[in-house]
Design an enzyme around this catalytic site. Structure first.
Site, short mmCIF file in Angstrom:
data_model
loop_
_atom_site.label_atom_id
_atom_site.label_comp_id
_atom_site.label_asym_id
_atom_site.label_seq_id
_atom_site.Cartn_x
_atom_site.Cartn_y
_atom_site.Cartn_z
N ASN A 102 0.81 -1.22 0.00
CA ASN A 102 0.00 0.00 0.00
C ASN A 102 0.84 1.27 0.00
OD1 ASN A 102 0.43 -1.23 2.69
ND2 ASN A 102 -0.39 0.72 3.42
N CYS A 133 0.93 8.20 9.97
CA CYS A 133 0.93 9.63 9.75
C CYS A 133 -0.16 10.24 10.62
CB CYS A 133 0.62 9.90 8.28
SG CYS A 133 0.55 11.61 7.88
#
Ligand SMILES: Cc1ncc(COP(=O)(O)O)c(C=O)c1O
Length: 374
Positions: A152, A327
């Site tokens: 991904n 993140c």
């Protein structure tokens, strides 16, 4: 300002046709699928039709598909049930897997029920098949191989059939995290022997919070969620009918438009690479940009004082991208995938990920705006 969405590996927008299918069910079908009266039977028939759609896509039997809350649950279920119910004592995986796999492996390791070994990753981010073959040949007890179909973060593709064959020859089970590839690549489970695979609707223009796990019928596992007899006793809890109907509609559309969408995404990805290289010759690409998913492009920009703010500046300029899987609050805390491939690099990495909705004009705008941010 019209925003430019280049974070389609994180999620994709809901297709209006999918939304229409879901709202029709929301307004007209309120029965509990476990009820035996007419309302219940209507809801049940929608779920079973959706299961058929998924089974058709994968060329497997409907009894092998179980709906879940998404890819994370599907991967947790496959890995943990394989150890708990099928006597797996060794798992061979890779350091580049999604955190839902890596953290499940940590949890399994902590119980002491199975050993986890990591296969070697080559310089371009591919699984070293020779190393996998060697590990499989070693005596290690009942083994499950868990490797993702497309990464991904960098997009690299696993040769699914070759790995399935290696596992089959060694008598090992094979779990493949196909969350990024369902709806984009054809998968024929009649020809390719896989023990478990996973899918998530929001990666192919369906709703969030719904997915499925494929469990090959040779593997008799016990319930993952204890409760009622839903999902043939495997996952208790009233089914997410709207989500399941949305998943199936999104998959039908993705299958019908697959080739056209893939061609458009390849066009955009290659154009983006070309433009980036010509305007910023110092950029580097992580992973293998060709033997990869057309959806994903991981770009490293040279170290610069403004680099840490790159994602935030892109966002302020109306461009959505991402730094990696870990993140938070717009602060790029680094990607375990790029960190594994380039441990000493101080470059700033951004993952751009595409859909068939993106255009060359959007790419031009991103490339030109990047100039002031580097
Ligand atoms: C490769 C991969 N596996 C699993 C997941 C988790 O899927 P979900 O968001 O449906 O839990 C993701 C989502 O980012 C993913 O990219």
């Amino acid at each position: 300002m019209k925003r430019i969405f280049l974070d389609n590996a994180a999620t994709t927008p809901l297709d209006p046709e999918v939304m229409a299918a879901m709202t029709e069910v929301m307004s007209g079908t309120y029965g509990n699928p476990s009820s035996i009266h007419a309302e219940g039977r209507k809801a049940r028939s929608l779920i079973e039709a959706a299961r058929k759609t998924v089974a058709n896509y994968l060329n497997c039997s409907i009894g092998e598909i179980f709906f879940t809350s998404g890819g994370t649950e599907a991967n947790n279920m496959a890995l943990k049930n394989a150890v708990r119910d099928l006597g797996v004592t060794r798992i061979i995986s890779s350091p580049l897997e999604h955190h839902c796999v890596l953290h499940s492996l940590d949890a399994i390791r902590a119980t002491g029920a199975a050993r986890v070994e990591m296969v070697r990753i080559d310089e371009r981010g591919h699984v070293d098949l020779e190393d996998l073959r060697k590990k499989l040949a070693e005596e290690g007890g009942k083994t499950l191989v868990s490797l993702m179909h497309s990464n991904n973060e960098i997009g690299n593709l696993l040769p699914l059939e070759a790995v399935a064959e290696l596992c089959g020859d060694a008598g090992a089970m094979f779990h493949c995290d196909t969350v990024q590839t369902i709806g984009y690549f054809p998968i024929d489970l009649d020809r390719t022997r896989v023990s478990f695979l996973s899918g998530s609707a929001h990666k192919f223009y369906g709703p969030k919070g719904v997915g499925f796990v494929y469990v090959n019928s040779d593997n008799i596992i016990r319930p993952y969620l204890d409760g009622g007899a839903q999902e043939r006793n495997m996952r208790g809890g009233t089914e997410n009918i709207y989500g399941i109907v949305g998943l199936a509609r999104a998959l039908e559309i993705a299958a019908a438009e697959r080739e056209a969408r893939m061609a458009e995404m390849w066009e955009i990805k290659r154009y983006f690479i070309e433009q980036l290289k010509s305007v910023y010759p110092q950029v580097a690409f992580n992973g293998d940009t060709e033997n990869s998913h057309c959806k994903v492009l991981s770009v490293s920009f040279p170290e610069s004082p403004k680099g840490d703010l790159l994602l935030m500046n892109l966002d302020l300029a109306g461009i959505s991208a991402s730094g990696g899987s870990a993140c938070s609050s717009g602060i790029d805390v680094g990607s375990h995938v790029v960190g594994h491939l380039h441990p000493d690099s101080k470059r700033h990495t951004i993952r751009f990920s595409f859909s068939h909705h993106n255009t060359r004009e959007e790419v031009d705008a991103v490339v030109s705006k990047l100039g002031g941010m580097l």
